[in-house]
Design a protein around this motif. Structure first.
Motif, mmCIF file in Angstrom:
data_model
loop_
_atom_site.group_PDB
_atom_site.id
_atom_site.type_symbol
_atom_site.label_atom_id
_atom_site.label_comp_id
_atom_site.label_asym_id
_atom_site.label_seq_id
_atom_site.Cartn_x
_atom_site.Cartn_y
_atom_site.Cartn_z
ATOM 1 N N LEU A 182 0.740 -1.378 0.022
ATOM 2 C CA LEU A 182 -0.204 0.126 0.197
ATOM 3 C C LEU A 182 0.908 1.170 0.017
ATOM 4 O O LEU A 182 0.414 2.290 -0.110
ATOM 5 C CB LEU A 182 -1.004 0.164 1.108
ATOM 6 N N LYS A 183 2.144 1.155 -0.001
ATOM 7 C CA LYS A 183 3.096 2.333 0.116
ATOM 8 C C LYS A 183 2.696 3.435 -1.041
ATOM 9 O O LYS A 183 2.703 4.559 -0.725
ATOM 10 C CB LYS A 183 4.637 1.793 0.017
ATOM 11 N N ARG A 184 2.646 2.859 -2.453
ATOM 12 C CA ARG A 184 2.185 3.997 -3.346
ATOM 13 C C ARG A 184 0.874 4.347 -3.139
ATOM 14 O O ARG A 184 0.698 5.682 -3.510
ATOM 15 C CB ARG A 184 2.432 3.342 -4.797
ATOM 16 N N ALA A 185 -0.063 4.018 -2.778
ATOM 17 C CA ALA A 185 -1.420 4.492 -2.383
ATOM 18 C C ALA A 185 -1.300 5.299 -1.299
ATOM 19 O O ALA A 185 -1.875 6.365 -1.292
ATOM 20 C CB ALA A 185 -2.369 3.380 -2.042
ATOM 21 N N VAL A 186 -0.429 5.116 -0.163
ATOM 22 C CA VAL A 186 -0.518 6.157 0.637
ATOM 23 C C VAL A 186 0.274 7.497 0.418
ATOM 24 O O VAL A 186 -0.089 8.241 0.884
ATOM 25 C CB VAL A 186 0.528 5.459 2.157
ATOM 26 N N GLU A 187 1.342 7.293 -0.463
ATOM 27 C CA GLU A 187 2.010 8.498 -1.060
ATOM 28 C C GLU A 187 1.006 9.335 -1.949
ATOM 29 O O GLU A 187 1.005 10.465 -1.825
ATOM 30 C CB GLU A 187 3.290 8.000 -2.007
ATOM 31 N N LEU A 188 0.218 8.525 -2.615
ATOM 32 C CA LEU A 188 -0.944 9.177 -3.579
ATOM 33 C C LEU A 188 -1.513 10.126 -2.697
ATOM 34 O O LEU A 188 -2.122 11.106 -3.079
ATOM 35 C CB LEU A 188 -1.622 8.374 -4.215
#
Length: 410
Positions: free
Chosen positions: A58-64
């Motif tokens: 989920l790292k990229r979703a959190v960054e988004l």
């Protein structure tokens, strides 16, 4: 130019192996392609991620969510857990509403007739993706969010501005999808069609889709290609756009397990059959028993045609055998589909649409009585508690998070 952005009907590229008598390799002409970024305000209220992978995915979703200053809703099951998600991203400052699906009461969502119809049959899907997305729609509706983005946990959006561009179009479209790059998002049969020389496009899907939750009355049925059915109204495709904004699908092996082909086949038959009619300017209601009898014959002919091409395809022996095994599995499942079942399913689906609308209306009345409840209030109303010390106020205040964020508007 129209309203600051250019709209065109999408083109379909032909191929010598694109036999339109057996298979439509593209349904792009049903969409409006937006080729230039729209102008005007655009704010993503929430990103909704159905996830079954570990929290690190989920790292990229959190960054988004940090860059867009919006709430992130994660709907967790299997190897994903709400507690692990909160722990891993606690210090980011992002407003994360993480929900364990095991904690969600079955009574929270209406009983779906299409699911009951397939229960106990070889066509029952056995996944919770649709249930997660429907819960996400309900949460968004009660929270008063208008612009939400459904995002799969194996899709990356390199430029967050592409999501802002997408929601800017929701004043005139019911759904806006991004262009999926990376590995194509298709069924097993359609992957084999492409890899043996056939022309195969991809359509807009729930993996990277912006919707107006405040006005959306559709639901995701529990069947493969559930996102295609979500994009329909009772008669035809709703106004749907596709942008040139990029969503990157991570690679996977569609032929790793022949069970995947079996599981997909019924939903692929239904969706391709309905969209074949829409390509011809007809309605969902035109899918009669006689129509399905003819379409199922075409589908079997299509799978057999792809099977014949596998032996001549440029691939290794092991890959060839795996592809043939998957295609045989799909063909076997297809032979079990009857025209009568297809008609029954679509009839039940139309009934489910009405049931879902009434379900949303009941919850609209509840949230209206409370004014505009916060996401924490909504989850409590739905019987899904959230630790108060693990949520922040990024959504309501639109303050900057601790994760590096970019510009919120052009």
């Amino acid at each position: 130019m129209a309203g600051g952005h250019q709209l065109t009907r999408a083109d379909t590229t032909a191929s010598p192996l694109n036999d339109l008598t057996l298979h439509h390799g593209s349904h792009r002409n049903l969409l409006t392609l937006v080729t230039e970024p729209p102008l005007g305000p655009g704010e993503v209220d929430a990103i909704i991620v159905p996830t079954a992978r570990r929290a690190a995915h989920l790292k990229r979703a959190v960054e988004l969510a940090a860059k867009l200053r919006c709430t992130l809703v994660t709907l967790n099951s299997k190897w994903s857990s709400a507690a692990a998600t909160r722990r891993m991203f606690l210090q980011t400052g992002v407003d994360i509403a993480a929900v364990n699906m095991d904690d969600v009461s079955p009574a929270l969502l209406p009983e779906i007739g299409t699911t009951s119809l397939l229960a106990g049959t070889p066509f029952a899907r056995g996944t919770d993706t649709s249930r997660k997305r429907n819960l996400g729609l309900l949460i968004a509706r009660m929270a008063g969010w208008k612009h939400v983005v459904f995002l799969d946990d194996d899709i990356d959006i390199p430029d967050h501005q592409h999501l802002t561009d997408a929601v800017r179009l929701l004043h005139r479209f019911d759904g806006v999808g991004l262009t999926v790059g990376g590995y194509p998002d298709n069924s097993v049969v359609c992957h084999a069609h492409r890899e043996t020389g056939g022309f195969q496009d991809t359509f807009v899907g729930g993996g990277a889709l912006a919707v107006n939750a405040a006005s959306c009355e559709s639901f995701f049925p529990d069947v493969y290609n559930e996102d295609w059915f979500f994009l329909l109204n009772d008669t035809r495709l709703r106004p749907i756009a596709k942008t040139t904004g990029l969503a990157v699908q991570k690679p996977y092996d569609p032929f790793a397990n022949e069970q995947r082909a079996r599981t997909e086949e019924f939903g692929d038959v239904l969706a391709e059959g309905v969209f074949w009619l829409l390509d011809q300017g007809k309605r969902v209601q035109d899918a009669s028993v006689d129509y399905w009898r003819k379409f199922l014959a075409k589908r079997l002919g299509f799978i057999n045609d792809v099977l014949l091409r596998v032996d001549d395809a440029d691939m290794g022996a092991a890959e060839r055998e795996r592809m043939k095994s998957a295609l045989r599995a799909a063909r076997g499942r297809c032979t079990l589909v009857t025209p009568e079942l297809c008609v029954q399913y679509l009839r039940a689906w139309r009934t489910d649409r009405g049931k879902w609308r009434r379900h949303l209306e009941r919850h609209d009345r509840i949230s209206t009585e409370l004014g505009q409840p916060s996401i924490d209030d909504v989850l409590l109303l739905l019987g899904i508690s959230q630790p108060s010390n693990l949520t922040s106020t990024v959504h309501s205040s639109r303050v900057s998070s601790n994760v590096s964020s970019g510009s919120h508007s052009r």
